[in-house]
Design a protein around this motif. Structure first.
Motif, PDB file in Angstrom:
ATOM      1  N   SER A 127       3.753 -11.190  -1.702  1.00  0.00           N
ATOM      2  CA  SER A 127       3.375 -11.212  -3.118  1.00  0.00           C
ATOM      3  C   SER A 127       3.207 -12.634  -3.620  1.00  0.00           C
ATOM      4  N   LYS A 128       4.138 -13.505  -3.234  1.00  0.00           N
ATOM      5  CA  LYS A 128       4.041 -14.906  -3.652  1.00  0.00           C
ATOM      6  C   LYS A 128       2.824 -15.573  -3.022  1.00  0.00           C
ATOM      7  N   ALA A 129       2.575 -15.286  -1.739  1.00  0.00           N
ATOM      8  CA  ALA A 129       1.434 -15.881  -1.043  1.00  0.00           C
ATOM      9  C   ALA A 129       0.111 -15.388  -1.628  1.00  0.00           C
ATOM     10  N   GLY A 130       0.078 -14.130  -2.073  1.00  0.00           N
ATOM     11  CA  GLY A 130      -1.150 -13.567  -2.623  1.00  0.00           C
ATOM     12  C   GLY A 130      -1.264 -13.688  -4.138  1.00  0.00           C
ATOM     13  N   ASN A 131      -0.306 -14.379  -4.758  1.00  0.00           N
ATOM     14  CA  ASN A 131      -0.290 -14.567  -6.212  1.00  0.00           C
ATOM     15  C   ASN A 131      -0.281 -13.253  -6.992  1.00  0.00           C
ATOM     16  N   TYR A 132       0.443 -12.258  -6.491  1.00  0.00           N
ATOM     17  CA  TYR A 132       0.577 -10.989  -7.208  1.00  0.00           C
ATOM     18  C   TYR A 132       1.643 -11.149  -8.275  1.00  0.00           C
ATOM     19  N   THR A 133       1.363 -10.650  -9.456  1.00  0.00           N
ATOM     20  CA  THR A 133       2.358 -10.694 -10.520  1.00  0.00           C
ATOM     21  C   THR A 133       3.205  -9.438 -10.520  1.00  0.00           C
ATOM     22  N   GLN A 134       2.660  -8.340 -10.023  1.00  0.00           N
ATOM     23  CA  GLN A 134       3.390  -7.077  -9.959  1.00  0.00           C
ATOM     24  C   GLN A 134       2.951  -6.318  -8.719  1.00  0.00           C
ATOM     25  N   VAL A 135       3.907  -5.645  -8.080  1.00  0.00           N
ATOM     26  CA  VAL A 135       3.604  -4.757  -6.959  1.00  0.00           C
ATOM     27  C   VAL A 135       4.318  -3.445  -7.238  1.00  0.00           C
ATOM     28  N   LEU A 136       3.569  -2.399  -7.272  1.00  0.00           N
ATOM     29  CA  LEU A 136       4.125  -1.077  -7.547  1.00  0.00           C
ATOM     30  C   LEU A 136       4.195  -0.274  -6.262  1.00  0.00           C
ATOM     31  N   THR A 137       5.250   0.513  -6.111  1.00  0.00           N
ATOM     32  CA  THR A 137       5.325   1.376  -4.941  1.00  0.00           C
ATOM     33  C   THR A 137       4.559   2.661  -5.214  1.00  0.00           C
ATOM     34  N   LEU A 138       3.905   3.157  -4.205  1.00  0.00           N
ATOM     35  CA  LEU A 138       3.158   4.404  -4.350  1.00  0.00           C
ATOM     36  C   LEU A 138       4.088   5.604  -4.350  1.00  0.00           C
ATOM     37  N   THR A 139       5.210   5.491  -3.647  1.00  0.00           N
ATOM     38  CA  THR A 139       6.154   6.588  -3.553  1.00  0.00           C
ATOM     39  C   THR A 139       6.839   6.773  -4.908  1.00  0.00           C
ATOM     40  N   GLY A 140       6.690   7.929  -5.471  1.00  0.00           N
ATOM     41  CA  GLY A 140       7.353   8.230  -6.732  1.00  0.00           C
ATOM     42  C   GLY A 140       6.555   7.858  -7.963  1.00  0.00           C
ATOM     43  N   ASN A 141       5.523   7.059  -7.821  1.00  0.00           N
ATOM     44  CA  ASN A 141       4.683   6.697  -8.972  1.00  0.00           C
ATOM     45  C   ASN A 141       3.426   7.545  -8.960  1.00  0.00           C
ATOM     46  N   GLN A 142       2.947   7.879 -10.120  1.00  0.00           N
ATOM     47  CA  GLN A 142       1.741   8.682 -10.229  1.00  0.00           C
ATOM     48  C   GLN A 142       0.595   7.786 -10.704  1.00  0.00           C
ATOM     49  N   PHE A 143      -0.487   7.795  -9.968  1.00  0.00           N
ATOM     50  CA  PHE A 143      -1.680   7.046 -10.355  1.00  0.00           C
ATOM     51  C   PHE A 143      -2.869   7.989 -10.396  1.00  0.00           C
ATOM     52  N   ALA A 144      -3.657   7.887 -11.443  1.00  0.00           N
ATOM     53  CA  ALA A 144      -4.899   8.649 -11.491  1.00  0.00           C
ATOM     54  C   ALA A 144      -5.944   7.948 -10.621  1.00  0.00           C
ATOM     55  N   TYR A 145      -5.935   6.642 -10.650  1.00  0.00           N
ATOM     56  CA  TYR A 145      -6.853   5.859  -9.829  1.00  0.00           C
ATOM     57  C   TYR A 145      -6.275   4.461  -9.664  1.00  0.00           C
ATOM     58  N   ILE A 146      -6.396   3.936  -8.471  1.00  0.00           N
ATOM     59  CA  ILE A 146      -6.058   2.541  -8.228  1.00  0.00           C
ATOM     60  C   ILE A 146      -6.971   2.026  -7.123  1.00  0.00           C
ATOM     61  N   ASP A 147      -7.474   0.852  -7.314  1.00  0.00           N
ATOM     62  CA  ASP A 147      -8.385   0.241  -6.350  1.00  0.00           C
ATOM     63  C   ASP A 147      -7.604  -0.159  -5.094  1.00  0.00           C
ATOM     64  N   ASN A 148      -8.057   0.276  -3.940  1.00  0.00           N
ATOM     65  CA  ASN A 148      -7.362  -0.001  -2.680  1.00  0.00           C
ATOM     66  C   ASN A 148      -7.347  -1.476  -2.306  1.00  0.00           C
ATOM     67  N   LYS A 149      -8.178  -2.263  -2.918  1.00  0.00           N
ATOM     68  CA  LYS A 149      -8.187  -3.684  -2.566  1.00  0.00           C
ATOM     69  C   LYS A 149      -6.899  -4.381  -3.027  1.00  0.00           C
ATOM     70  N   TYR A 150      -6.128  -3.722  -3.889  1.00  0.00           N
ATOM     71  CA  TYR A 150      -4.856  -4.288  -4.326  1.00  0.00           C
ATOM     72  C   TYR A 150      -3.664  -3.738  -3.546  1.00  0.00           C
ATOM     73  N   ASP A 151      -3.893  -2.899  -2.567  1.00  0.00           N
ATOM     74  CA  ASP A 151      -2.823  -2.351  -1.742  1.00  0.00           C
ATOM     75  C   ASP A 151      -2.449  -3.388  -0.682  1.00  0.00           C
ATOM     76  N   ILE A 152      -1.218  -3.858  -0.733  1.00  0.00           N
ATOM     77  CA  ILE A 152      -0.786  -4.909   0.195  1.00  0.00           C
ATOM     78  C   ILE A 152       0.028  -4.346   1.367  1.00  0.00           C
ATOM     79  N   THR A 153      -0.014  -3.034   1.571  1.00  0.00           N
ATOM     80  CA  THR A 153       0.736  -2.406   2.658  1.00  0.00           C
ATOM     81  C   THR A 153       0.412  -3.062   4.000  1.00  0.00           C
ATOM     82  N   ASP A 154      -0.869  -3.212   4.316  1.00  0.00           N
ATOM     83  CA  ASP A 154      -1.273  -3.795   5.602  1.00  0.00           C
ATOM     84  C   ASP A 154      -0.831  -5.253   5.735  1.00  0.00           C
TER      85      ASP A 154
END
Length: 172
Positions: free
Chosen positions: A130-157
């Motif tokens: 997160s620090k290396a990628g300058n992310y201000t927030q990272v949300l977990t997918l488990t337990g959170n509900q999203f109607a839509y989120i752009d996959n380019k912000y998924d840092i899992t890989d």
């Protein structure tokens, strides 16, 4: 005229502050499932469960033996002896139920204890990525509900790569 200038300034500062925020998502349970240490934790949990089960089996067998003995001798026992035997069997049954409840709690505590280092390692990796990628927030997918989120912000890989975990190939 003054209100238009104030409105433009507020809009400009709002856009600037939004542009500085970067949100990422992560599937932490997926990563924990891929970590090689997870297999060790699951084996240790299973071994601990087997120990608890063996103790439970001994208690259960003793209870069943007492029940069978009571059934055999029920007709020859006096009223006071029957009452005593039933009280003893009832107490043993309650103990077995309590042991089973405690066993489930102990299993959960043991699993949490064994998983804690994995989650700490994952947390450190998420912080580094997160620090290396300058992310201000990272949300977990488990337990959170999203109607839509752009996959380019998924840092899992990125976190998997940071941890040095090999991603299994998809089965066809």
């Amino acid at each position: 005229m003054k209100s238009k200038i104030i409105f433009i300034c507020i809009a400009f500062f709002s856009i600037v502050s939004i542009a500085q925020s970067k949100v990422g998502t992560i599937d932490s349970e997926y990563i924990v499932g891929l970590m090689p240490e997870t297999k060790i934790v699951l084996k240790r949990s299973k071994d601990y469960g087997a120990k608890l089960d063996s103790s439970f089996s001994i208690k259960l067998k003793l209870y069943q033996t007492k029940v069978e003995a009571y059934k055999k001798n029920e007709k020859t026992l006096g009223a006071l002896a029957k009452k005593t035997e039933i009280a003893e069997l009832t107490q043993m049954e309650a103990d077995i139920k309590q042991y089973q409840q405690n066993g489930n709690k102990l299993m959960q505590l043991k699993k949490n204890e064994l998983m804690r280092p994995l989650y700490k390692k994952l947390s450190d990796a998420i912080t580094a990525v997160s620090k290396a990628g300058n992310y201000t927030q990272v949300l977990t997918l488990t337990g959170n509900q999203f109607a839509y989120i752009d996959n380019k912000y998924d840092i899992t890989d990125l976190v998997i790569k940071h941890l040095g975990i090999k991603i299994p190939e998809a089965k066809k």
